[in-house]
Design a protein around this motif. Structure first.
Motif, PDB file in Angstrom:
ATOM      1  N   GLY A 176       0.721  -1.410   0.076  1.00 34.60           N
ATOM      2  CA  GLY A 176      -0.001   0.027   0.069  1.00 34.60           C
ATOM      3  C   GLY A 176       0.692   1.439  -0.071  1.00 34.60           C
ATOM      4  O   GLY A 176       0.160   2.351   0.040  1.00 34.60           O
ATOM      5  N   GLU A 177       1.978   1.414   0.043  1.00 37.17           N
ATOM      6  CA  GLU A 177       3.114   2.521  -0.090  1.00 37.17           C
ATOM      7  C   GLU A 177       3.175   2.879  -1.582  1.00 37.17           C
ATOM      8  O   GLU A 177       3.274   2.284  -2.483  1.00 37.17           O
ATOM      9  N   GLN A 182      -5.073   6.605  -4.970  1.00 38.92           N
ATOM     10  CA  GLN A 182      -4.476   5.646  -4.069  1.00 38.92           C
ATOM     11  C   GLN A 182      -5.049   5.440  -2.677  1.00 38.92           C
ATOM     12  O   GLN A 182      -5.124   4.583  -2.011  1.00 38.92           O
ATOM     13  N   SER A 183      -5.867   6.529  -2.244  1.00 36.43           N
ATOM     14  CA  SER A 183      -6.391   6.411  -0.896  1.00 36.43           C
ATOM     15  C   SER A 183      -7.715   5.655  -1.023  1.00 36.43           C
ATOM     16  O   SER A 183      -8.154   5.216  -0.046  1.00 36.43           O
ATOM     17  N   GLN A 188      -5.527   1.886  -2.484  1.00 39.48           N
ATOM     18  CA  GLN A 188      -4.623   1.137  -1.774  1.00 39.48           C
ATOM     19  C   GLN A 188      -3.627   0.074  -2.420  1.00 39.48           C
ATOM     20  O   GLN A 188      -3.397  -0.967  -1.854  1.00 39.48           O
ATOM     21  N   THR A 191      -0.054  -1.121  -4.041  1.00 36.72           N
ATOM     22  CA  THR A 191       1.503  -0.595  -3.823  1.00 36.72           C
ATOM     23  C   THR A 191       1.874  -0.163  -5.376  1.00 36.72           C
ATOM     24  O   THR A 191       1.847  -0.724  -6.355  1.00 36.72           O
TER      25      THR A 191
END
Length: 399
Positions: A53-54, A210-211, A214, A216
């Motif tokens: 998720g980063e 992305q929020s 989620q 990578t």
């Protein structure tokens, strides 16, 4: 377990590239190896891990090895040595069929050039990857439409690429990858071909997207501002070597060497650091404790005011020593003398957006979450210290 681990990953171009490996172990530079062996080091013993998720940004100048490195992760370029572990499985040991499935289901790539088919509609472009996999028409159309909706292209599915702006075309490229629902997105300078204003919009949209999803994301860029804006962590490369890995704040405030220091010296910290970066711990008292307890806590802490909260740490107001003393004299409760108009910001507000508020109030600015719970305070001295590249000290209210 990290979703992706890279261990001593190396790529050398040229005849019999393994000749360079012992030289790299001895610390030979890229230039010396080229002069002595006519071999070119693309990536030199890179090691890092990426969490689920980063957004992990790999950045550097042209020729630093960043685009080579991202292509080693899915073996579009075959590594010379090292390991790439996806959820513990070494990608470098996958046979052709396993690698094909890995690329189809687990890892997707968005390129700088959109690579859209001009004769296909937006929808047909978005569902192309699913079509190649043999997914039935109805199912792939549904997934492609979901992906187009995610990137904000509802209503454009029957248009052709030449009817879209550059930013919209890039969204189609992103939707094509998202339709496959991969665990990892590789984005190689995905916004570099866009105009500056469209590029900035796409960066913001990626963060917002992305929020929701989620995923990578491994994002490649040569633009420091872009890296700072979207990255959870940044790996900075030079001559094929990863010279520093850290959060945007760590890269800016604690550069690992002179090269990183020069790389970031012109960055406006106020457009990167947030209230959360510079806030300090406030002195507080619960509303139930009363004015006598509040005054005693001020004496013990050496401050002239306290932030007042309820039991859940929700900010109510601020009380000064004079007001607490007056409440004791009058026999009144603490809430009778509170100053309720306390300046407040959310933790993610940029310092650049706080300057007017900080300069127009004599009180420190309270940092609260969305439920109004007090997280910290920002005083002018902390802001100046952070902008000078110094750590924020722990202290009281500063008033």
């Amino acid at each position: 377990m990290p979703i992706l681990e890279v261990k001593q990953l190396t790529k050398v171009f040229g005849s019999d590239p393994k000749r360079a490996l012992p030289l790299l172990e001895q610390g030979w530079s890229k230039e010396k190896i080229l002069q002595e062996s006519r071999l070119t080091v693309g990536v030199n013993q890179a090691s890092f891990s990426i969490e689920q998720g980063e957004i992990f940004v790999i950045m550097g100048l042209s020729g630093s090895g960043k685009s080579t490195l991202v292509r080693l992760l899915n073996r579009l370029i075959e590594p010379t040595s090292g390991q790439v572990l996806f959820e513990g499985t070494d990608v470098l040991k996958m046979n052709p069929e396993a690698l094909r499935q890995f690329r189809r289901k687990n890892i997707g790539m968005v390129f700088q050039k959109f690579g859209l088919f001009p004769h296909r509609t937006v929808l047909q472009n978005a569902e192309y990857g699913l079509e190649v996999q043999g997914i039935p028409k109805k199912e792939r159309t549904e997934k492609a439409m979901e992906a187009l909706s995610l990137v904000g292209l509802n209503g454009w599915e029957h248009s052709r690429p030449d009817q879209l702006s550059g930013g919209m075309q890039q969204r189609v490229g992103l939707a094509r990858v998202l339709a496959n629902d991969p665990d990892i997105l590789l984005m190689d300078e995905a916004f570099s071909a866009l105009d500056p204003l469209i590029r900035k919009d796409m960066q913001q949209e990626l963060v917002e997207l992305q929020s929701k999803m989620q995923k990578t994301i491994v994002f490649i860029t040569h633009d420091l501002d872009e890296a700072l804006r979207i990255g959870d962590r940044i790996a900075l490369m030079k001559d094929g070597t990863v010279v520093q890995i850290g959060t945007p704040e760590e890269i800016l405030i604690q550069p690992a060497n002179k090269y990183v220091e020069r790389f970031v010296e012109d960055v406006d910290l106020s457009k990167v650091l947030t209230a959360a970066h510079v806030m300090r711990k406030p002195e507080t008292v619960s509303i139930e404790r009363g004015p006598r307890v509040a005054l005693q806590l001020m004496r013990e802490s050496g401050v002239s005011s306290l932030y007042v909260t309820d039991k859940s740490k929700k900010l109510i107001g601020i009380v000064t020593a004079d007001d607490a003393a007056q409440a004791i004299k009058d026999g009144s409760a603490l809430e009778a003398v509170l100053q309720l108009d306390v300046p407040k910001v959310l933790p993610d507000m940029l310092l650049n957006d706080m300057f007017d508020l900080i300069s127009s109030t004599r009180l420190p600015v309270a940092v609260v979450d969305e439920d109004e719970r007090l997280k910290g305070i920002v005083i002018k001295g902390s802001v100046l210290s952070a902008l000078a590249g110094n750590a924020v000290p722990e202290a009281g209210n500063g008033i």
